[in-house]
Design an enzyme around this catalytic site. Structure first.
Site, PDB file in Angstrom:
ATOM      1  N   CYS A   2     111.204 -18.739  50.123  1.00  0.00           N
ATOM      2  CA  CYS A   2     111.638 -17.520  49.454  1.00  0.00           C
ATOM      3  C   CYS A   2     110.425 -16.706  49.024  1.00  0.00           C
ATOM      4  O   CYS A   2     109.302 -17.188  49.012  1.00  0.00           O
ATOM      5  CB  CYS A   2     112.487 -17.861  48.230  1.00  0.00           C
ATOM      6  SG  CYS A   2     113.783 -19.078  48.550  1.00  0.00           S
ATOM      7  N   ARG A  27     109.075 -14.312  55.493  1.00  0.00           N
ATOM      8  CA  ARG A  27     109.235 -15.690  55.031  1.00  0.00           C
ATOM      9  C   ARG A  27     110.658 -16.206  55.250  1.00  0.00           C
ATOM     10  O   ARG A  27     110.902 -17.406  55.181  1.00  0.00           O
ATOM     11  CB  ARG A  27     108.875 -15.779  53.542  1.00  0.00           C
ATOM     12  CG  ARG A  27     107.409 -15.515  53.268  1.00  0.00           C
ATOM     13  CD  ARG A  27     107.147 -15.364  51.789  1.00  0.00           C
ATOM     14  NE  ARG A  27     107.342 -16.598  51.051  1.00  0.00           N
ATOM     15  CZ  ARG A  27     106.387 -17.484  50.807  1.00  0.00           C
ATOM     16  NH1 ARG A  27     105.171 -17.285  51.262  1.00  0.00           N
ATOM     17  NH2 ARG A  27     106.633 -18.567  50.111  1.00  0.00           N
ATOM     18  N   TRP A  74     116.241 -17.780  50.137  1.00  0.00           N
ATOM     19  CA  TRP A  74     116.693 -18.581  51.287  1.00  0.00           C
ATOM     20  C   TRP A  74     117.483 -19.742  50.709  1.00  0.00           C
ATOM     21  O   TRP A  74     116.948 -20.573  49.990  1.00  0.00           O
ATOM     22  CB  TRP A  74     115.487 -19.064  52.078  1.00  0.00           C
ATOM     23  CG  TRP A  74     115.788 -19.619  53.440  1.00  0.00           C
ATOM     24  CD1 TRP A  74     116.007 -18.919  54.578  1.00  0.00           C
ATOM     25  CD2 TRP A  74     115.852 -21.007  53.809  1.00  0.00           C
ATOM     26  NE1 TRP A  74     116.204 -19.770  55.641  1.00  0.00           N
ATOM     27  CE2 TRP A  74     116.126 -21.057  55.195  1.00  0.00           C
ATOM     28  CE3 TRP A  74     115.722 -22.202  53.113  1.00  0.00           C
ATOM     29  CZ2 TRP A  74     116.258 -22.250  55.887  1.00  0.00           C
ATOM     30  CZ3 TRP A  74     115.861 -23.399  53.808  1.00  0.00           C
ATOM     31  CH2 TRP A  74     116.128 -23.408  55.172  1.00  0.00           C
ATOM     32  N   ASN A 100     111.190 -20.048  43.333  1.00  0.00           N
ATOM     33  CA  ASN A 100     111.049 -20.740  44.614  1.00  0.00           C
ATOM     34  C   ASN A 100     110.927 -22.229  44.324  1.00  0.00           C
ATOM     35  O   ASN A 100     110.233 -22.613  43.379  1.00  0.00           O
ATOM     36  CB  ASN A 100     109.788 -20.297  45.362  1.00  0.00           C
ATOM     37  CG  ASN A 100     109.869 -18.873  45.865  1.00  0.00           C
ATOM     38  OD1 ASN A 100     110.926 -18.246  45.797  1.00  0.00           O
ATOM     39  ND2 ASN A 100     108.764 -18.369  46.368  1.00  0.00           N
ATOM     40  N   GLY A 101     111.554 -23.058  45.148  1.00  0.00           N
ATOM     41  CA  GLY A 101     111.433 -24.500  44.958  1.00  0.00           C
ATOM     42  C   GLY A 101     112.777 -25.156  44.736  1.00  0.00           C
ATOM     43  O   GLY A 101     113.837 -24.564  44.976  1.00  0.00           O
ATOM     44  N   GLU A 494     105.115 -26.818  72.559  1.00  0.00           N
ATOM     45  CA  GLU A 494     104.989 -25.551  71.844  1.00  0.00           C
ATOM     46  C   GLU A 494     105.784 -24.439  72.529  1.00  0.00           C
ATOM     47  O   GLU A 494     106.421 -23.614  71.863  1.00  0.00           O
ATOM     48  CB  GLU A 494     103.513 -25.170  71.706  1.00  0.00           C
ATOM     49  CG  GLU A 494     103.254 -23.840  71.031  1.00  0.00           C
ATOM     50  CD  GLU A 494     103.724 -23.773  69.593  1.00  0.00           C
ATOM     51  OE1 GLU A 494     103.714 -22.659  69.039  1.00  0.00           O
ATOM     52  OE2 GLU A 494     104.115 -24.815  69.019  1.00  0.00           O
ATOM     53  N   LYS A 498     108.799 -22.363  70.681  1.00  0.00           N
ATOM     54  CA  LYS A 498     108.816 -20.908  70.549  1.00  0.00           C
ATOM     55  C   LYS A 498     110.144 -20.349  71.041  1.00  0.00           C
ATOM     56  O   LYS A 498     110.727 -19.466  70.430  1.00  0.00           O
ATOM     57  CB  LYS A 498     107.656 -20.267  71.328  1.00  0.00           C
ATOM     58  CG  LYS A 498     106.298 -20.445  70.682  1.00  0.00           C
ATOM     59  CD  LYS A 498     106.078 -19.558  69.494  1.00  0.00           C
ATOM     60  CE  LYS A 498     106.096 -20.210  68.174  1.00  0.00           C
ATOM     61  NZ  LYS A 498     105.625 -21.484  67.850  1.00  0.00           N
ATOM     62  N   GLU A 501     113.033 -21.267  68.676  1.00  0.00           N
ATOM     63  CA  GLU A 501     112.899 -20.623  67.367  1.00  0.00           C
ATOM     64  C   GLU A 501     113.436 -19.197  67.362  1.00  0.00           C
ATOM     65  O   GLU A 501     114.137 -18.798  66.426  1.00  0.00           O
ATOM     66  CB  GLU A 501     111.420 -20.573  66.946  1.00  0.00           C
ATOM     67  CG  GLU A 501     110.874 -21.849  66.355  1.00  0.00           C
ATOM     68  CD  GLU A 501     109.416 -21.688  65.955  1.00  0.00           C
ATOM     69  OE1 GLU A 501     109.053 -22.180  64.874  1.00  0.00           O
ATOM     70  OE2 GLU A 501     108.632 -21.077  66.713  1.00  0.00           O
ATOM     71  N   HIS A 517     112.610 -40.409  83.527  1.00  0.00           N
ATOM     72  CA  HIS A 517     113.153 -41.362  82.557  1.00  0.00           C
ATOM     73  C   HIS A 517     114.244 -40.723  81.694  1.00  0.00           C
ATOM     74  O   HIS A 517     114.361 -41.027  80.508  1.00  0.00           O
ATOM     75  CB  HIS A 517     112.025 -41.900  81.678  1.00  0.00           C
ATOM     76  CG  HIS A 517     111.010 -42.680  82.428  1.00  0.00           C
ATOM     77  ND1 HIS A 517     111.126 -44.027  82.695  1.00  0.00           N
ATOM     78  CD2 HIS A 517     109.843 -42.289  83.020  1.00  0.00           C
ATOM     79  CE1 HIS A 517     110.082 -44.442  83.385  1.00  0.00           C
ATOM     80  NE2 HIS A 517     109.289 -43.401  83.605  1.00  0.00           N
ATOM     81  N   LYS A 616     108.903 -18.847  56.985  1.00  0.00           N
ATOM     82  CA  LYS A 616     107.517 -18.896  57.442  1.00  0.00           C
ATOM     83  C   LYS A 616     106.791 -20.105  56.869  1.00  0.00           C
ATOM     84  O   LYS A 616     106.096 -20.812  57.586  1.00  0.00           O
ATOM     85  CB  LYS A 616     106.798 -17.606  57.039  1.00  0.00           C
ATOM     86  CG  LYS A 616     105.340 -17.535  57.498  1.00  0.00           C
ATOM     87  CD  LYS A 616     105.238 -17.535  59.010  1.00  0.00           C
ATOM     88  CE  LYS A 616     103.803 -17.410  59.483  1.00  0.00           C
ATOM     89  NZ  LYS A 616     103.689 -17.558  60.943  1.00  0.00           N
TER      90      LYS A 616
END
Length: 621
Positions: A2, A27, A74, A100-101, A494, A498, A501, A517, A616
């Site tokens: 947040c 964020r 958030w 936040n938290g 990666e 991407k 996401e 496999h 973020k």
């Protein structure tokens, strides 16, 4: 996660709070709100959804005042709704909090407060804080019923003493219109300092337009801001604390889009410069040495390390995987790579004689911080690779190496990843020089190649039109498989990350040799398989994997080295990259994958810079 913004000064607080929140949108959030003090009381406004909704309501009914706090939320406790949006207030609506938290013991505190007659409006853990402060204000304001700034600050400290968990807080009280209070415990909070005005923020970009002078608050700090000064006191003792003011070297313009459609596209294109900045001053071709000024590790200690541990999350973990290859290949040292959220729970064999390296763009990733503290308790030497001066990892690690990326705003990390890999080049090369595991000729060759890395990436960026064509061809697919081997296995991971996401396509990264496999069962014409097949000692093996995909009717996309005609016989979907030494390929090969993910997401109409459900910086466990 947040975003928090606070302000007290001479200007209109509402405008400054909204501007700060806008700069923290990257964020991730699902609701927003602000409260402004006007000398007579306070005015609060909240809304669900994007910041534009809040701004529209404020255009119709503007708020006036010279102090206030704002928040983008958030959801953690309670669904996204107006009543769960921040700021939150006490029973009388006079104490207001943004947070936040996570407050771990909030159910017990809430039950206790309800038994005393407190009425709760939201489902959040945050509201508990406002009611606790209200309780202590009643106890301390005395017979005069007047709430002084001293009483307000003491009440906040007492309330926080009952809380167990992580928080960054902005707090105001209608009875103290000339004070804003901030507090930090295991969540980032910054104090911005300027002439006759002060700021609170959860991240640097929120204050860059107003000041570059910042104080990075530490755990247990409580700060009181007035129009004329600020003071930081210790949460438990109330004793004054002196924290140094740090000059932020990031330019405010770096946090703007500079004509690009999205921050992510801007940051992809900034990679030649950010790598150049990360290398600058660290490679000396006169004496063929690597200079890492804040490493704070003696050559004797480097020679004595038994093992290196690299700990990180997400994209930074992928950079750590590349680092492992480099350390073991160049330094000839044993290296393990752990996902930070798992590290402490497997009871790792880390202790004196070991080096633990944490990797985090923000320097505030909760799981990575916890891993660093665990390793320090066990006696290991710690080193932090991060992008933020003054962040928790930067302060708490024994040594630190900064990536010089400037602010990275897009939620999906791009330039931070390549800068982190660049730091691993430097770190592994430094270790090899100390241990004597590379010859002088090898060191000279590697250094010369590293200096050409920005140019290689610049050449790859010229392939964007070809990548757009591939995005148009495959953007409607529901699944993707990425294959890589050796140094390019982490790049396959990666690339898949991407894509998932920002486009919400299900994608998996695999070591190419593992395809037989299990994943080979998934291959059909509707699932593209992207193979990283640039020249390397494992080139023939990757070609064999591509042939297996084609034989089963799968669609193949290949990344290959310029002049490689063999790949053309397997697929027409080829991205050609310039010839380069194998060790540079992770930094270069990831760039087309970033661009492919970006353009597929744009074609699918996704919110590239603020993908759903993502933040973020993950500052809570």
């Amino acid at each position: 996660m947040c975003g928090i913004v606070g302000y007290i000064g001479k200007d209109n607080a509402c405008d400054i709070l909204l501007d700060g929140l806008r700069r923290l949108e990257y964020r991730g959030y699902d609701s927003a709100g602000i409260v402004v003090l006007n000398g007579k009381g306070l005015s609060l406004r909240r809304s669900v959804g994007k910041l534009g909704t809040l701004e529209a309501s404020l255009r119709n009914e503007p708020l006036e005042g010279h102090a206030g706090i704002g928040h983008t939320r958030w959801a953690t406790h309670g669904r996204p709704s107006e009543e769960n949006a921040h700021p939150h207030h006490d029973c009388e609506g006079r104490v207001v909090v943004v947070h936040n938290g996570i407050i771990e013991n909030y159910p017990a505190l809430k039950s206790e407060l309800q038994s005393q007659g407190h009425k709760f409006i939201s489902q959040t853990d945050t509201e508990v804080i406002a009611h606790l402060i209200e309780d202590y204000l009643r106890q301390y304001r005395g017979k005069s019923k007047k709430v002084t700034e001293e009483v307000f600050l003491l009440s906040v400290r007492e309330a926080l003493g009952k809380i167990r968990g992580a928080y960054a807080l902005g707090i105001v009280c209608a009875d103290c219109p000339d004070m804003v209070i901030g507090a930090r415990m295991e969540c980032p909070l910054i104090l911005g300092v300027s002439d006759s005005e002060y700021f609170l923020a959860s991240d640097i970009p929120a204050i860059l337009q107003k000041t570059r002078e910042a104080v990075f608050l530490e755990d247990g700090d409580v700060v009181g801001l007035t129009r004329h000064n600020y003071r930081i006191v210790h949460l438990k003792t109330g004793k004054p604390i002196d924290r140094k003011v740090t000059h932020i070297t990031w330019d405010a313009i770096q946090a703007e889009k500079s004509g690009y459609r999205h921050f992510m596209l801007k940051e992809i294109n900034e990679q030649p410069r950010s790598i150049e900045d990360t290398l600058r001053g660290r490679l000396n071709l006169d004496d063929w040495q690597v200079h890492l000024g804040n490493l704070r590790i003696t050559p004797e200690k480097i020679n004595s390390f038994q093992k290196m541990f690299i700990v990180a999350c997400g994209t930074s973990w992928h950079a750590g995987l590349v680092g492992k290859y480099l350390v073991e290949r160049w330094v000839k040292a044993s290296c393990e790579v752990d996902i930070a959220s798992e590290f402490r729970y497997r009871d790792p064999m880390v202790g004196p004689g070991d080096l633990l390296v944490t990797v985090s763009q923000s320097g505030e990733t909760a799981d990575t911080i916890a891993a660093l503290r665990y390793a320090k308790e066990k006696g290991a030497h710690t080193l932090s690779i991060c992008n933020a001066v003054g962040s928790t990892l930067y302060r708490e690690a024994h040594g630190k190496i900064l990536t010089h990326c400037g602010p990275e705003i897009g939620v999906a990390s791009t330039k931070a990843f390549t800068a982190q890999v660049t730091v691993f080049y430097l770190l592994a090369l430094y270790g090899a020089l100390i241990r004597g595991t590379l010859s002088r000729a090898q060191v000279q060759e590697i250094m010369k190649d590293l200096l050409h890395l920005p140019k290689c990436i610049f050449e790859v960026l010229k392939q964007e039109e070809k990548i757009i064509d591939l995005a148009k061809k495959f953007h409607q697919c529901a699944h993707f498989l990425f294959l890589g081997r050796n140094l390019n296995y982490p790049i396959a991971l990666e690339g898949a990350l991407k894509l998932k996401e920002i486009s919400y396509i299900h994608a998996e990264g695999y070591p190419a040799g593992e395809m037989k496999h299990g994943p080979i069962a998934l291959i059909d014409p509707q699932m593209p398989v992207l193979a990283i097949a640039t020249q390397s000692p494992v080139y023939e093996k990757v070609i064999s994997n591509m042939e297996e995909v084609r034989a089963r009717g799968g669609a193949v996309i290949a990344m290959a080295t310029e002049g490689d005609d063999r790949v053309k016989n397997i697929t027409e979907n080829v991205i050609y990259l310039p010839p380069m030494p194998e060790f540079l390929t992770p930094c270069v090969n990831v760039v087309p994958l970033q661009l492919l993910a970006y353009h597929i997401a744009v074609l699918r109409g996704c919110d590239v810079d603020q993908p759903r459900n993502l933040a973020k910086s993950v500052t809570v466990e």
